[in-house]
Design an enzyme around this catalytic site. Structure first.
Site, PDB file in Angstrom:
ATOM      1  N   HIS A   6       0.921  -1.288  -0.223  1.00 26.42           N
ATOM      2  CA  HIS A   6      -0.244   0.228   0.314  1.00 26.42           C
ATOM      3  C   HIS A   6       1.014   0.938   0.124  1.00 26.42           C
ATOM      4  O   HIS A   6       1.934   1.413   0.783  1.00 26.42           O
ATOM      5  CB  HIS A   6      -0.639   0.286   1.063  1.00 26.42           C
ATOM      6  CG  HIS A   6      -1.895  -1.019   1.459  1.00 26.42           C
ATOM      7  ND1 HIS A   6      -1.715  -1.864   2.177  1.00 26.42           N
ATOM      8  CD2 HIS A   6      -3.168  -1.029   1.429  1.00 26.42           C
ATOM      9  CE1 HIS A   6      -2.658  -2.847   2.596  1.00 26.42           C
ATOM     10  NE2 HIS A   6      -3.704  -2.512   1.976  1.00 26.42           N
ATOM     11  N   ASP A   9       2.447   2.222   3.489  1.00 25.01           N
ATOM     12  CA  ASP A   9       3.350   1.113   3.867  1.00 25.01           C
ATOM     13  C   ASP A   9       4.189   1.449   3.603  1.00 25.01           C
ATOM     14  O   ASP A   9       5.672   1.138   4.597  1.00 25.01           O
ATOM     15  CB  ASP A   9       3.147  -0.338   3.571  1.00 25.01           C
ATOM     16  CG  ASP A   9       1.758  -1.062   3.477  1.00 25.01           C
ATOM     17  OD1 ASP A   9       0.823  -0.820   4.740  1.00 25.01           O
ATOM     18  OD2 ASP A   9       1.129  -1.590   2.593  1.00 25.01           O
TER      19      ASP A   9
HETATM   20  C1  XLS Z   1      -7.306  -6.852   5.212  1.00 26.97           C
HETATM   21  C2  XLS Z   1      -6.755  -7.179   3.090  1.00 26.97           C
HETATM   22  C3  XLS Z   1      -6.010  -6.635   3.059  1.00 26.97           C
HETATM   23  C4  XLS Z   1      -5.834  -6.339   1.634  1.00 26.97           C
HETATM   24  C5  XLS Z   1      -4.067  -4.959   0.860  1.00 26.97           C
HETATM   25  O1  XLS Z   1      -7.958  -7.265   5.171  1.00 26.97           O
HETATM   26  O2  XLS Z   1      -6.727  -8.575   3.401  1.00 26.97           O
HETATM   27  O3  XLS Z   1      -4.924  -6.312   3.400  1.00 26.97           O
HETATM   28  O4  XLS Z   1      -5.221  -7.120   1.551  1.00 26.97           O
HETATM   29  O5  XLS Z   1      -5.641  -3.928   0.767  1.00 26.97           O
END
Ligand code: XLS
Ligand code: NI
Ligand code: NI
Length: 450
Positions: free
Chosen positions: A114, A117
């Site tokens: 993301h 991140d």
């Molecule tokens: C959260 C989601 C997230 C997505 C990406 O539950 O799994 O980690 O994979 O935003």
């Protein structure tokens, strides 16, 4: 013991040699070599492709390098060096160094992230996007040096308080606009880094209570947003896939992208069923009351299979625990559906999985990823055997054989009216006899491959 990376100024964060080797099923751990792959032989051919090409492993940034080990009752437990105070951009670069060290150590060919991140949020969107660009340049260099690729990028439209009432589905169009600015930036960076996919997970695209929610408007807003993303994808010439990640709830009480079937209906409603596919997560499937293999099989059947988030839930805890996968039968059945449906395509196996918060040693990150990769590889070999043996598929074919005959085909082509079918019962003296579906026998068969 810490290894010095070749020509490196920075001591290595992990105590394992890079990359971990494949030593075959007979490998015995030693003090010098506590782990080697027993099954993940990346160049081994499995159904026409190498294991590496079939599995397309990715390490995710958020759980492994972003998350500090907090839970609703406890503070961060990991205390990574880049979580300490310091210049946020310098810390982001230090984090990227360790991230790429982990990718190389476990020999994962892809990563996912993301925007938030990898680079700190700035005072304005322009500043945040500029921070992201700078880390994007760091990534580009590291990717060139290591050959590691980007499976997908995504925008975090759920952490900041501005998104507390949703991003695209927010009652305030200014928030929709802000989210659009963020997605444009991450989509363009994903494109520049040669990413194979762009993912949208709508963590806050849902509601807490209908008392304050106009559900019809919110769904229309979400459809508009997705159309904007697809238009921009074509405008910039991004050839990767746009993926929605279904999840039924959490953090919202209800999430609009509930499961694969719901997402498909939504895509049809907005004319996007040929433009957008799904990124299916094991734990989300479970929360929606499905098995992982159900969601994979359905996505393949509907032509929207995109990619997988590998993790697992917990049988006693009813939330997204995002644990690393560790059940061979579960993995084998999921990968069987992947192979049966035609394989991973541009997708991959992204470990959207986090350590338990007591696993505080740096090496726990290596153990978690490497053991999960090895088990997935083993699951792939089981799935290959299930397909090559063909007994399961022969059973299914035989079960539906009547539909392949003229009578069944004529019904499916729409050449029989309800009246004709009704009179057929008498004319042909139909008295269908039930046949056993043999579930237990098939379950026994599956166990024989494990
Ligand atoms: C959260 C989601 C997230 C997505 C990406 O539950 O799994 O980690 O994979 O935003
Ligand atoms: Ni996920
Ligand atoms: Ni999740």
């Amino acid at each position: 013991m810490r290894h010095e990376p070749a020509g490196g100024q920075r001591p290595s964060y992990f105590s394992f040699a890079q990359p971990l080797a494949y030593r075959g099923p007979g490998f015995t751990p030693t003090a010098q070599e506590p782990f080697a792959y027993r099954h993940y032989d990346k160049s081994r051919m499995v159904m026409g492709k190498t294991m590496e090409q079939q599995l397309r492993f990715a390490v995710c940034y958020w759980h492994s390098f972003g998350w500090g080990g907090t839970d609703p009752f406890g503070d961060a437990t990991f205390q990574r060096p880049w979580h300490a105070a310091g210049d946020p951009m310098e810390q982001a670069v230090a984090k990227a160094d360790v991230a790429f060290e982990l990718f190389r150590t476990v020999d994962a060919p892809f990563f996912t992230f993301h925007d938030r991140d990898v680079a700190p949020e700035g005072a304005t969107l322009a500043e945040s996007n500029a921070n992201l660009r700078r880390i994007g340049d760091v990534f580009a260099k590291k990717m060139q040096d290591t050959g590691i690729k980007l499976l997908w990028g995504t925008a975090n439209l759920f952490s900041h308080r501005r998104y507390m009432a949703g991003a695209a589905t927010n009652p305030d169009p200014a928030v929709f606009t802000y989210a659009a600015g963020q997605v444009k930036s991450v989509l363009e960076l994903t494109h520049q880094l040669g990413g194979d996919n762009y993912v949208l997970w709508g963590g806050r695209e849902g509601y807490e209570t209908l008392l304050n929610t106009d559900l019809k408007r919110e769904l229309a807003q979400l459809g508009r947003f997705l159309n904007l993303v697809v238009e921009h994808k074509h405008k910039i010439g991004f050839k990767g896939q746009i993926l929605i990640e279904p999840k039924p709830a959490e953090p919202t009480k209800h999430q609009y992208d509930y499961d694969v079937a719901t997402v498909f209906g939504f895509l049809r409603e907005h004319g996007l069923e040929r433009e957008v596919k799904v990124n299916i997560e094991q734990n989300h499937a479970l929360l929606a009351g499905h098995t992982f293999e159900h969601e994979i099989a359905l996505a393949h059947a509907l032509g929207i299979f995109g990619s997988l988030d590998m993790n697992r839930g917990d049988e006693q805890l009813g939330w997204d625990t995002d644990q690393f996968p560790n059940s061979l039968p579960q993995l084998a059945l999921a990968l069987y559906e992947v192979l049966k449906g035609g394989g991973m395509g541009l997708g991959g196996l992204n470990f959207d999985a986090k350590l338990r918060r007591q696993s505080i040693d740096p090496d726990d990150l290596v153990w978690a990823h490497a053991t999960a990769m090895d088990l997935c590889a083993r699951g792939l070999l089981v799935a290959e055997q299930m397909l090559q043996d063909g007994a399961l598929q022969r059973h299914v074919q035989a079960r539906y054989a009547g539909w392949d005959e003229d009578g069944g085909q004529a019904i499916l082509r729409g050449e029989r009216s309800l009246e004709e079918l009704a009179s057929d019962v008498d004319a042909r003296g139909l008295d269908p006899q039930p046949r056993s579906a043999q579930q237990e026998r098939l379950e026994h068969l599956v166990n024989s491959y494990l």
